[in-house]
Write a protein that holds these residues in place. Structure first.
Motif, PDB file in Angstrom:
ATOM      1  N   ASP A  44       0.858  -1.186   0.000  1.00  0.00           N
ATOM      2  CA  ASP A  44       0.000   0.000   0.000  1.00  0.00           C
ATOM      3  C   ASP A  44       0.893   1.235   0.000  1.00  0.00           C
ATOM      4  O   ASP A  44       1.886   1.286   0.739  1.00  0.00           O
ATOM      5  CB  ASP A  44      -0.876  -0.030   1.261  1.00  0.00           C
ATOM      6  CG  ASP A  44      -1.687   1.231   1.443  1.00  0.00           C
ATOM      7  OD1 ASP A  44      -2.675   1.400   0.720  1.00  0.00           O
ATOM      8  OD2 ASP A  44      -1.297   2.053   2.317  1.00  0.00           O
ATOM      9  N   TYR A  45       0.562   2.243  -0.819  1.00  0.00           N
ATOM     10  CA  TYR A  45       1.427   3.418  -0.955  1.00  0.00           C
ATOM     11  C   TYR A  45       1.643   4.124   0.386  1.00  0.00           C
ATOM     12  O   TYR A  45       2.758   4.536   0.704  1.00  0.00           O
ATOM     13  CB  TYR A  45       0.866   4.417  -1.970  1.00  0.00           C
ATOM     14  CG  TYR A  45       1.751   5.640  -2.069  1.00  0.00           C
ATOM     15  CD1 TYR A  45       2.908   5.612  -2.838  1.00  0.00           C
ATOM     16  CD2 TYR A  45       1.486   6.789  -1.330  1.00  0.00           C
ATOM     17  CE1 TYR A  45       3.762   6.707  -2.897  1.00  0.00           C
ATOM     18  CE2 TYR A  45       2.337   7.884  -1.379  1.00  0.00           C
ATOM     19  CZ  TYR A  45       3.465   7.834  -2.163  1.00  0.00           C
ATOM     20  OH  TYR A  45       4.312   8.909  -2.205  1.00  0.00           O
ATOM     21  N   PHE A  46       0.595   4.254   1.175  1.00  0.00           N
ATOM     22  CA  PHE A  46       0.722   4.998   2.432  1.00  0.00           C
ATOM     23  C   PHE A  46       1.594   4.231   3.427  1.00  0.00           C
ATOM     24  O   PHE A  46       2.394   4.835   4.143  1.00  0.00           O
ATOM     25  CB  PHE A  46      -0.658   5.320   2.991  1.00  0.00           C
ATOM     26  CG  PHE A  46      -1.429   6.222   2.076  1.00  0.00           C
ATOM     27  CD1 PHE A  46      -1.085   7.554   1.930  1.00  0.00           C
ATOM     28  CD2 PHE A  46      -2.474   5.718   1.315  1.00  0.00           C
ATOM     29  CE1 PHE A  46      -1.764   8.392   1.058  1.00  0.00           C
ATOM     30  CE2 PHE A  46      -3.164   6.545   0.438  1.00  0.00           C
ATOM     31  CZ  PHE A  46      -2.809   7.877   0.308  1.00  0.00           C
ATOM     32  N   ASP A  47       1.473   2.896   3.453  1.00  0.00           N
ATOM     33  CA  ASP A  47       2.367   2.093   4.290  1.00  0.00           C
ATOM     34  C   ASP A  47       3.801   2.201   3.780  1.00  0.00           C
ATOM     35  O   ASP A  47       4.752   2.266   4.560  1.00  0.00           O
ATOM     36  CB  ASP A  47       1.934   0.631   4.304  1.00  0.00           C
ATOM     37  CG  ASP A  47       0.661   0.399   5.105  1.00  0.00           C
ATOM     38  OD1 ASP A  47       0.312   1.268   5.937  1.00  0.00           O
ATOM     39  OD2 ASP A  47       0.021  -0.655   4.897  1.00  0.00           O
ATOM     40  N   PHE A  48       3.958   2.212   2.463  1.00  0.00           N
ATOM     41  CA  PHE A  48       5.290   2.376   1.868  1.00  0.00           C
ATOM     42  C   PHE A  48       5.915   3.696   2.309  1.00  0.00           C
ATOM     43  O   PHE A  48       7.066   3.738   2.746  1.00  0.00           O
ATOM     44  CB  PHE A  48       5.219   2.311   0.337  1.00  0.00           C
ATOM     45  CG  PHE A  48       6.340   3.060  -0.323  1.00  0.00           C
ATOM     46  CD1 PHE A  48       7.629   2.553  -0.336  1.00  0.00           C
ATOM     47  CD2 PHE A  48       6.118   4.310  -0.893  1.00  0.00           C
ATOM     48  CE1 PHE A  48       8.678   3.266  -0.907  1.00  0.00           C
ATOM     49  CE2 PHE A  48       7.151   5.020  -1.468  1.00  0.00           C
ATOM     50  CZ  PHE A  48       8.429   4.501  -1.466  1.00  0.00           C
ATOM     51  N   ALA A  49       5.168   4.795   2.164  1.00  0.00           N
ATOM     52  CA  ALA A  49       5.693   6.124   2.500  1.00  0.00           C
ATOM     53  C   ALA A  49       6.078   6.195   3.978  1.00  0.00           C
ATOM     54  O   ALA A  49       7.125   6.761   4.337  1.00  0.00           O
ATOM     55  CB  ALA A  49       4.669   7.198   2.156  1.00  0.00           C
ATOM     56  N   GLU A  50       5.259   5.602   4.822  1.00  0.00           N
ATOM     57  CA  GLU A  50       5.545   5.582   6.252  1.00  0.00           C
ATOM     58  C   GLU A  50       6.789   4.735   6.543  1.00  0.00           C
ATOM     59  O   GLU A  50       7.648   5.131   7.332  1.00  0.00           O
ATOM     60  CB  GLU A  50       4.325   5.020   6.986  1.00  0.00           C
ATOM     61  CG  GLU A  50       4.324   5.262   8.468  1.00  0.00           C
ATOM     62  CD  GLU A  50       3.004   4.830   9.098  1.00  0.00           C
ATOM     63  OE1 GLU A  50       3.058   3.969   9.988  1.00  0.00           O
ATOM     64  OE2 GLU A  50       1.953   5.343   8.676  1.00  0.00           O
ATOM     65  N   ALA A  51       6.894   3.587   5.893  1.00  0.00           N
ATOM     66  CA  ALA A  51       8.053   2.719   6.096  1.00  0.00           C
ATOM     67  C   ALA A  51       9.336   3.414   5.644  1.00  0.00           C
ATOM     68  O   ALA A  51      10.361   3.336   6.333  1.00  0.00           O
ATOM     69  CB  ALA A  51       7.858   1.401   5.335  1.00  0.00           C
ATOM     70  N   ALA A  52       9.297   4.091   4.504  1.00  0.00           N
ATOM     71  CA  ALA A  52      10.479   4.803   4.011  1.00  0.00           C
ATOM     72  C   ALA A  52      10.897   5.898   4.994  1.00  0.00           C
ATOM     73  O   ALA A  52      12.083   6.052   5.296  1.00  0.00           O
ATOM     74  CB  ALA A  52      10.210   5.386   2.625  1.00  0.00           C
ATOM     75  N   ALA A  53       9.921   6.638   5.514  1.00  0.00           N
ATOM     76  CA  ALA A  53      10.229   7.697   6.485  1.00  0.00           C
ATOM     77  C   ALA A  53      10.835   7.107   7.763  1.00  0.00           C
ATOM     78  O   ALA A  53      11.782   7.678   8.327  1.00  0.00           O
ATOM     79  CB  ALA A  53       8.961   8.485   6.814  1.00  0.00           C
TER      80      ALA A  53
END
Length: 178
Positions: A44-53
């Protein structure tokens, strides 16, 4: 709604990001990292963005000039965990990273730089390298920024033809032709 795919939680996404980043040839921007990470339908894009941060905040990734690179800590921890990623996901990532690395290497070997002059014109420096070093560097006058951009685009699109054209002119025996 249940997710389809092999990657299901944020920890898996972090492992996937570290797997990808340990294989890219140069720092990459967020959209490129997102494209590579979305190779599995479970991401999921939002989980991805959070994981990257979170990987940046834990110093597994470094974010400089809006480009991500992996740290030694990220490389070490990612190597330990990469076997937990499904084989099919790793194969898909490797294929996508190989394509990206070809482009990144080419971009690193074909460069242009615009240098302003005091009279309002520009020096355009064009450089072509291979794996052994510099093949060609040309400095030329450009009257406007638009001309610099056009010359730079053409050089980046056709570096081999330009290099071969210059060689052809330099190696031609003009006295023999007359």
């Amino acid at each position: 709604m249940a997710r389809v795919g092999f990657i299901h939680d944020k920890l898996d996404i972090k492992f996937l990001i570290l797997y990808i980043m340990s294989r890219v040839a140069a720092p990459i921007d967020m959209p490129t990292l997102a494209d590579l990470t979305m190779c599995d339908e479970g991401v999921d894009y939002f989980d991805f963005a959070e994981a990257a941060a979170e990987l940046v905040s834990t110093e597994h990734l470094l974010l400089e000039d809006e480009r991500y690179s992996i740290t030694e800590k990220g490389r070490k921890n990612g190597a330990i965990c990469e076997s937990s990623l499904p084989y099919s996901v790793r194969v898909k990532c490797d294929k996508n990273v190989t394509k990206l690395n070809s482009r990144l290497r080419r971009d690193a070997q074909v460069r242009s730089e615009r240098i302003p002059r005091n009279d309002g014109t520009f020096t355009l420096r064009l450089a072509l390298d291979d794996e052994h070093g510099n093949l060609l560097t040309v400095d030329m006058l450009a009257a406007t920024e638009q001309q610099c951009d056009r010359l730079s685009e053409q050089f980046k699109a056709h570096p081999e033809q330009i290099y071969n054209g210059i060689l052809d002119v330099l190696l031609t025996d003009y006295e023999e032709k007359e």
